[in-house]
Design an enzyme around this catalytic site. Structure first.
Site: not given
Ligand code: PBG
Ligand code: ZN
Length: 324
Positions: A119, A127, A194, A204, A247
């Site tokens: 991403c 992603c 996740k 982001r 997460k």
């Molecule tokens: C990328 C990624 C994200 C996060 C970690 N790796 C963002 C998403 O999936 O949009 C989020 C980390 C955070 O919010 O601190 N895939």
């Molecule tokens: Zn991503």
């Protein structure tokens, strides 16, 4: 009369003796965001205390955090050029490779994990590679290029690879690719459970990875699902993950406990950007005692069953721990 509970709370030493969970600098992985350039250290408005940094500044920062006893980082990269497949991250001169090498040159024993996703590198911000027909990420094409990205990280000297794209079969794919290329000893920390969370908003901004259209709900998990959350992690364990992850963290303490009860693997939690921003802003507004709420939040992850906490609070938490 029954007085046992109060008896064991009488002073701090006794309270510490009977404490069931503790925090230490060994629990934390500190996220760092690398950007092209030199002498760059941009603070991000939505995340006070979090910066986009050029490689030279990242190396300096590693020197600072080591003084606090913090020795683990996870790297995210913000490249200058983006395209539909994220080519930047598939070459050995990738910004992430140069960062790993620079950190390792100065601090060979710094533990450098890398976030593996597309991403930050794609112009559409999703992603992986998009399937034009379904307007969602093509799972299997993304697996193929994820294997290439993993080898790039491994060759540059990463200590652990953390795939965060939520593609099905990613762990098996990466384990095979790493083993075939002589990286049998490189561990994989799976972003196994996740959720499609609004708590990622501030991240982001930092990573410049907001999708230009649509959202991530066709690949990230529905926050409503508890059983699926366990299955996601168990599947990654079967595929060969070395460390599992939940997460975000704070709104998912029940899921952390569920997964802790289902697996013997080490379990990480990602205390995400939105969780950090809420505490920071409430603290700055004088609404809460920031430091105490931070430590209480971090211990809740350990109590829920986490072994590892990925957190933007890591530096501040170490400062508090070192003061004691
Ligand atoms: C990328 C990624 C994200 C996060 C970690 N790796 C963002 C998403 O999936 O949009 C989020 C980390 C955070 O919010 O601190 N895939
Ligand atoms: Zn991503």
């Amino acid at each position: 009369m029954f007085k046992r509970f109060r008896r064991l709370r009488i002073n701090e030493t006794l309270r510490n003796l009977v404490a069931e969970t503790t925090l230490s600098s060994n629990d934390f992985i500190y996220p760092l965001f690398v950007k092209e350039g030199e002498n760059i250290k941009n603070e991000i408005e939505s995340m006070p205390g979090v910066f986009q940094m050029s490689i030279d500044e990242i190396v300096k920062e590693c020197g600072e955090i080591r003084k606090l006893g913090l020795n683990s980082i996870i790297l995210f990269a913000i490249p200058d050029t983006k395209d539909s497949v994220g080519s930047e991250c598939l070459c050995d001169e990738s910004i992430i490779s140069r960062t790993i090498q620079a950190v390792k040159k100065e601090y060979p024993d710094m533990f450098v994990a890398t976030d593996l996703c597309f991403c930050e590198y794609t112009d559409h911000g999703h992603c992986g590679i998009m399937d034009p027909k379904t307007q969602t990420v093509d799972n299997d094409k993304t697996l193929e290029i994820s294997a290439l990205q993993a080898i790039v990280h491994a060759k540059a000297g990463a200590d652990m690879i953390a795939p965060s794209g939520m593609m099905d079969g990613i762990i098996e794919t990466l384990r095979e690719a790493l083993d075939e290329n002589g990286f049998e000893n490189l561990p994989i920390m799976a972003y196994s459970t996740k959720f499609a969370s609004a708590y990622y908003g501030p991240f982001r901004d930092v990573a410049e990875s907001t999708p230009s259209y649509g959202d991530r709900r066709s690949y990230q998990m529905n926050p409503a699902n508890r059983l699926e959350a366990i299955e996601e992690s168990i599947q990654d364990e079967k595929e060969g993950a070395d460390i599992l992850m939940v997460k975000p963290a704070l709104a998912y303490l029940d899921v952390i406990r569920d997964i802790r009860n289902e697996t013997k693997l080490p379990l990480a939690v990602y205390n995400v950007s939105g969780e950090y921003a809420m505490l920071k802003n409430a603290g700055a507004a004088g609404l809460i005692d920031y430091e105490r709420v931070m430590m209480e939040t971090l211990i809740s992850f350990k109590r829920a069953g986490a072994d590892i906490i990925i957190t933007y609070h890591a530096k501040e938490a170490c400062e508090v721990l070192n003061r004691k």
